[in-house]
Design a protein around this motif. Sequence first.
Motif, PDB file in Angstrom:
ATOM      1  N   LEU A 298       0.844  -1.187   0.000  1.00  0.00           N
ATOM      2  CA  LEU A 298       0.000   0.000   0.000  1.00  0.00           C
ATOM      3  C   LEU A 298       0.880   1.238   0.000  1.00  0.00           C
ATOM      4  CD1 LEU A 298      -2.699  -0.875   2.734  1.00  0.00           C
ATOM      5  CD2 LEU A 298      -2.673  -1.476   0.309  1.00  0.00           C
ATOM      6  N   LEU A 299       0.429   2.278  -0.711  1.00  0.00           N
ATOM      7  CA  LEU A 299       1.176   3.537  -0.716  1.00  0.00           C
ATOM      8  C   LEU A 299       0.217   4.695  -0.969  1.00  0.00           C
ATOM      9  CD1 LEU A 299       4.183   4.509  -0.471  1.00  0.00           C
ATOM     10  CD2 LEU A 299       4.094   4.834  -2.949  1.00  0.00           C
ATOM     11  N   ASN A 300       0.231   5.649  -0.054  1.00  0.00           N
ATOM     12  CA  ASN A 300      -0.619   6.846  -0.177  1.00  0.00           C
ATOM     13  C   ASN A 300       0.122   7.984   0.519  1.00  0.00           C
ATOM     14  OD1 ASN A 300      -2.811   8.543  -0.659  1.00  0.00           O
ATOM     15  ND2 ASN A 300      -3.848   7.944   1.234  1.00  0.00           N
ATOM     16  N   MET A 301       0.942   8.709  -0.237  1.00  0.00           N
ATOM     17  CA  MET A 301       1.827   9.716   0.340  1.00  0.00           C
ATOM     18  C   MET A 301       1.214  11.112   0.252  1.00  0.00           C
ATOM     19  SD  MET A 301       5.423   8.301  -1.250  1.00  0.00           S
ATOM     20  CE  MET A 301       6.460   9.526  -0.423  1.00  0.00           C
ATOM     21  N   THR A 302       1.636  11.973   1.188  1.00  0.00           N
ATOM     22  CA  THR A 302       1.222  13.369   1.164  1.00  0.00           C
ATOM     23  C   THR A 302       2.252  14.211   1.905  1.00  0.00           C
ATOM     24  OG1 THR A 302      -0.657  14.874   1.503  1.00  0.00           O
ATOM     25  CG2 THR A 302      -0.146  13.379   3.303  1.00  0.00           C
ATOM     26  N   ASN A 303       2.064  15.521   1.846  1.00  0.00           N
ATOM     27  CA  ASN A 303       2.844  16.436   2.677  1.00  0.00           C
ATOM     28  C   ASN A 303       1.912  17.075   3.694  1.00  0.00           C
ATOM     29  OD1 ASN A 303       3.792  19.447   3.238  1.00  0.00           O
ATOM     30  ND2 ASN A 303       5.614  18.210   2.847  1.00  0.00           N
ATOM     31  N   HIS A 304       2.389  17.185   4.943  1.00  0.00           N
ATOM     32  CA  HIS A 304       1.541  17.600   6.062  1.00  0.00           C
ATOM     33  C   HIS A 304       1.893  19.002   6.555  1.00  0.00           C
ATOM     34  CE1 HIS A 304      -1.002  17.076   9.614  1.00  0.00           C
ATOM     35  NE2 HIS A 304      -1.361  15.887   9.156  1.00  0.00           N
ATOM     36  N   SER A 305       2.164  19.921   5.637  1.00  0.00           N
ATOM     37  CA  SER A 305       2.451  21.303   6.036  1.00  0.00           C
ATOM     38  C   SER A 305       1.193  21.980   6.571  1.00  0.00           C
ATOM     39  CB  SER A 305       2.989  22.109   4.855  1.00  0.00           C
ATOM     40  OG  SER A 305       4.304  21.712   4.534  1.00  0.00           O
ATOM     41  N   TYR A 306       1.385  22.781   7.619  1.00  0.00           N
ATOM     42  CA  TYR A 306       0.334  23.627   8.179  1.00  0.00           C
ATOM     43  C   TYR A 306       0.555  25.047   7.662  1.00  0.00           C
ATOM     44  CZ  TYR A 306      -0.732  20.096  11.833  1.00  0.00           C
ATOM     45  OH  TYR A 306      -1.084  18.963  12.536  1.00  0.00           O
ATOM     46  N   PHE A 307      -0.399  25.564   6.915  1.00  0.00           N
ATOM     47  CA  PHE A 307      -0.265  26.892   6.326  1.00  0.00           C
ATOM     48  C   PHE A 307      -0.984  27.943   7.172  1.00  0.00           C
ATOM     49  CE2 PHE A 307       0.194  24.011   2.703  1.00  0.00           C
ATOM     50  CZ  PHE A 307       1.350  24.504   2.119  1.00  0.00           C
ATOM     51  N   ASN A 308      -0.385  29.141   7.196  1.00  0.00           N
ATOM     52  CA  ASN A 308      -1.012  30.314   7.799  1.00  0.00           C
ATOM     53  C   ASN A 308      -0.500  31.517   7.013  1.00  0.00           C
ATOM     54  OD1 ASN A 308      -1.529  32.669   9.337  1.00  0.00           O
ATOM     55  ND2 ASN A 308      -1.686  31.467  11.212  1.00  0.00           N
ATOM     56  N   LEU A 309      -1.345  32.053   6.153  1.00  0.00           N
ATOM     57  CA  LEU A 309      -0.925  33.086   5.210  1.00  0.00           C
ATOM     58  C   LEU A 309      -0.833  34.476   5.827  1.00  0.00           C
ATOM     59  CD1 LEU A 309      -2.886  32.059   1.967  1.00  0.00           C
ATOM     60  CD2 LEU A 309      -0.665  31.252   2.795  1.00  0.00           C
ATOM     61  N   SER A 310      -1.162  34.616   7.106  1.00  0.00           N
ATOM     62  CA  SER A 310      -1.057  35.937   7.741  1.00  0.00           C
ATOM     63  C   SER A 310       0.395  36.393   7.822  1.00  0.00           C
ATOM     64  CB  SER A 310      -1.682  35.920   9.134  1.00  0.00           C
ATOM     65  OG  SER A 310      -0.902  35.161  10.044  1.00  0.00           O
ATOM     66  N   GLY A 311       1.318  35.434   7.870  1.00  0.00           N
ATOM     67  CA  GLY A 311       2.742  35.762   7.949  1.00  0.00           C
ATOM     68  C   GLY A 311       3.234  35.814   9.366  1.00  0.00           C
ATOM     69  N   ASN A 312       4.232  34.963   9.682  1.00  0.00           N
ATOM     70  CA  ASN A 312       4.827  34.902  11.025  1.00  0.00           C
ATOM     71  C   ASN A 312       3.773  34.685  12.115  1.00  0.00           C
ATOM     72  OD1 ASN A 312       7.277  35.298   9.799  1.00  0.00           O
ATOM     73  ND2 ASN A 312       7.532  37.415  10.478  1.00  0.00           N
ATOM     74  N   LEU A 313       2.698  34.008  11.762  1.00  0.00           N
ATOM     75  CA  LEU A 313       1.651  33.600  12.717  1.00  0.00           C
ATOM     76  C   LEU A 313       1.048  34.793  13.455  1.00  0.00           C
ATOM     77  CD1 LEU A 313       3.454  30.444  14.186  1.00  0.00           C
ATOM     78  CD2 LEU A 313       1.981  30.602  12.169  1.00  0.00           C
ATOM     79  N   GLN A 314       0.844  35.894  12.735  1.00  0.00           N
ATOM     80  CA  GLN A 314       0.255  37.081  13.360  1.00  0.00           C
ATOM     81  C   GLN A 314      -1.207  36.880  13.739  1.00  0.00           C
ATOM     82  OE1 GLN A 314       1.446  40.882  11.243  1.00  0.00           O
ATOM     83  NE2 GLN A 314       2.330  39.374   9.839  1.00  0.00           N
ATOM     84  N   ARG A 315      -1.895  36.042  12.970  1.00  0.00           N
ATOM     85  CA  ARG A 315      -3.307  35.747  13.221  1.00  0.00           C
ATOM     86  C   ARG A 315      -3.535  34.254  13.032  1.00  0.00           C
ATOM     87  NH1 ARG A 315      -2.523  40.251  10.421  1.00  0.00           N
ATOM     88  NH2 ARG A 315      -2.572  39.226   8.378  1.00  0.00           N
ATOM     89  N   ASP A 316      -4.670  33.748  13.511  1.00  0.00           N
ATOM     90  CA  ASP A 316      -5.000  32.352  13.231  1.00  0.00           C
ATOM     91  C   ASP A 316      -5.589  32.258  11.824  1.00  0.00           C
ATOM     92  OD1 ASP A 316      -7.745  33.030  13.380  1.00  0.00           O
ATOM     93  OD2 ASP A 316      -7.828  32.546  15.514  1.00  0.00           O
ATOM     94  N   VAL A 317      -6.081  31.062  11.455  1.00  0.00           N
ATOM     95  CA  VAL A 317      -6.551  30.861  10.079  1.00  0.00           C
ATOM     96  C   VAL A 317      -8.075  30.984   9.946  1.00  0.00           C
ATOM     97  CG1 VAL A 317      -4.591  29.404   9.466  1.00  0.00           C
ATOM     98  CG2 VAL A 317      -6.691  28.338  10.353  1.00  0.00           C
ATOM     99  N   LEU A 318      -8.758  31.401  11.003  1.00  0.00           N
ATOM    100  CA  LEU A 318     -10.222  31.446  10.943  1.00  0.00           C
ATOM    101  C   LEU A 318     -10.746  32.443   9.917  1.00  0.00           C
ATOM    102  CD1 LEU A 318     -11.149  31.101  14.732  1.00  0.00           C
ATOM    103  CD2 LEU A 318     -11.214  29.343  12.940  1.00  0.00           C
ATOM    104  N   GLN A 319      -9.978  33.512   9.649  1.00  0.00           N
ATOM    105  CA  GLN A 319     -10.401  34.498   8.659  1.00  0.00           C
ATOM    106  C   GLN A 319      -9.925  34.155   7.242  1.00  0.00           C
ATOM    107  OE1 GLN A 319     -12.556  36.824   9.775  1.00  0.00           O
ATOM    108  NE2 GLN A 319     -12.282  35.751  11.722  1.00  0.00           N
ATOM    109  N   HIS A 320      -9.137  33.100   7.101  1.00  0.00           N
ATOM    110  CA  HIS A 320      -8.737  32.664   5.765  1.00  0.00           C
ATOM    111  C   HIS A 320      -9.969  32.209   4.988  1.00  0.00           C
ATOM    112  CE1 HIS A 320      -4.722  32.789   7.352  1.00  0.00           C
ATOM    113  NE2 HIS A 320      -4.181  32.050   6.408  1.00  0.00           N
ATOM    114  N   ARG A 321      -9.927  32.409   3.681  1.00  0.00           N
ATOM    115  CA  ARG A 321     -10.967  31.886   2.798  1.00  0.00           C
ATOM    116  C   ARG A 321     -10.376  30.758   1.960  1.00  0.00           C
ATOM    117  NH1 ARG A 321     -15.608  34.661   2.715  1.00  0.00           N
ATOM    118  NH2 ARG A 321     -16.254  33.660   0.760  1.00  0.00           N
ATOM    119  N   LEU A 322     -11.188  29.732   1.725  1.00  0.00           N
ATOM    120  CA  LEU A 322     -10.710  28.542   1.033  1.00  0.00           C
ATOM    121  C   LEU A 322     -11.718  28.108  -0.021  1.00  0.00           C
ATOM    122  CD1 LEU A 322      -8.721  26.126   0.769  1.00  0.00           C
ATOM    123  CD2 LEU A 322     -10.074  24.982   2.546  1.00  0.00           C
TER     124      LEU A 322
END
Length: 349
Positions: free
Chosen positions: A174-198
Motif C-alpha cells: 500500500l502507498l498513499n503519500m502526502t505532505n503535512h504542512s500547516y499553512f497560515n498566510l497571515s505571515g509569522n503567525l500574526q493571526r490564526d486561520v479562521l479568517q482565511h478563505r478557502l
Amino acid sequence: MKVEQKPFGTLDGQRIQAYTIRNDHHLEITCLNYGCVITKILTPDRTGNFENIVLGFADIESYETESPYFGAVIGRVAGRIKDGQFELDGKSYTVTKNENGNHLHGGRKGFHRVVWDAAVIDKGGDETGVRFAYTSPNGEEGYPGTVMLTVSYTLNNNNEFLIHYQAQSYQTTLLNMTNHSYFNLSGNLQRDVLQHRLKIDSDKFLELNEQLLPTGKLLDVSGTVFDLRSGRQIQEGVCSDHPQIELAGRGYDHPFLLNKNHDREIVLWEEESGRTLTIETDAVGVVLYTGNQLSETMDVHGVKSKKYLGLCLETQGLPDAIHHSNFPSFVLEKDETFSSRTKYTFGIA
C-alpha cells in the motif's frame, strides 16, 4: 536560483541538514533531510514584506518529540487504517496501531521520522531544488515489500513549488503519500486561520465516524459548510452546528473528492496580508484539517501554539481505501512505478 545547506542538529548520531531553496524573487523554502520536513516558506505580502507562512520548529529535538507532523512527508499510508489491519493478495497484515487501535500516518516511525538521503537538483536557469531518497524495508511498520522512494522539492521563478513523489516496490503493498504542512498566510503567525478563505472544487466529502475513520459514504456538499466550491471563510465552518464539524473537534478534518486536477482546484487566501496559495495536483482527493487538535504547549517559531493556528491541505488518495471498494485504490503493485505531483503557487490577491 540557488540552494544553501546548513547544519540543523544531530539525531541518533546522524547529521540533520537544512536546505534553503531560493528563487530570483527572494521567495524561500527551507526543508530538512529529516522526514523531508518543510520548516519555513517565506513569501511576500501585498506590501512586499517577506514572512513565514508555515508552522515549524527551530530545533530538531522539537520535531522528534513534539511535532504533529509539521511539514513532513507522510507514508507509507497517509490517514488512518481501521484496526491497523488489511488483506492484500489473500494475506492478512497488521501494521502499527498508534492511535486508538488504528494505524495513523505510517505508524510511529513513518516516513516523517526517518533521515533521507539528499542531493541538490541543479536544473539551471529558472528551477532548482532538492531530491530526497529513502528505502523502506520489507516489514517496516508491518507493511509488506521493500519500497524505493524519492521525493523532489523544486522551486522556479514563477513562484511555483512542485512536490514530486515517486516509488517502486518489490512486492505488492500500500502507498498513499502526502505532505503535512500547516499553512497560515497571515505571515509569522500574526493571526490564526479562521479568517482565511478557502475554495475546493469538490462536490463530495467523506463522512467520518467517531474515530475519524471514513464510514464509506460520500456526502454531497450542497447546502452545507462543506460546500467550498465558491470559497468560504474557515470560521463559517468551525462555528457551524454541522454534526461532522462537532465530531472532528469543532473544525474540519475531512477528505474531499476533487472534481478536477491541475486546474486551480484548491485556492487559499488571506485578505489582510493579500497572500494567496493555489494548489494543483493529480491526487484524487485532499484532506482539509484546520488544526482543531493543536496543543497549546508548543513553541512554534516563537509563538505559543493553539487551535486553528494553521491548516493542512493534504493532497492524497482517500483514507482507508483498502477497506472501501468504492474508493480509488492505493494498492501499489509489484514492480509498478508510483508517481504523483502537487504544485503550490504563491501569489498576491
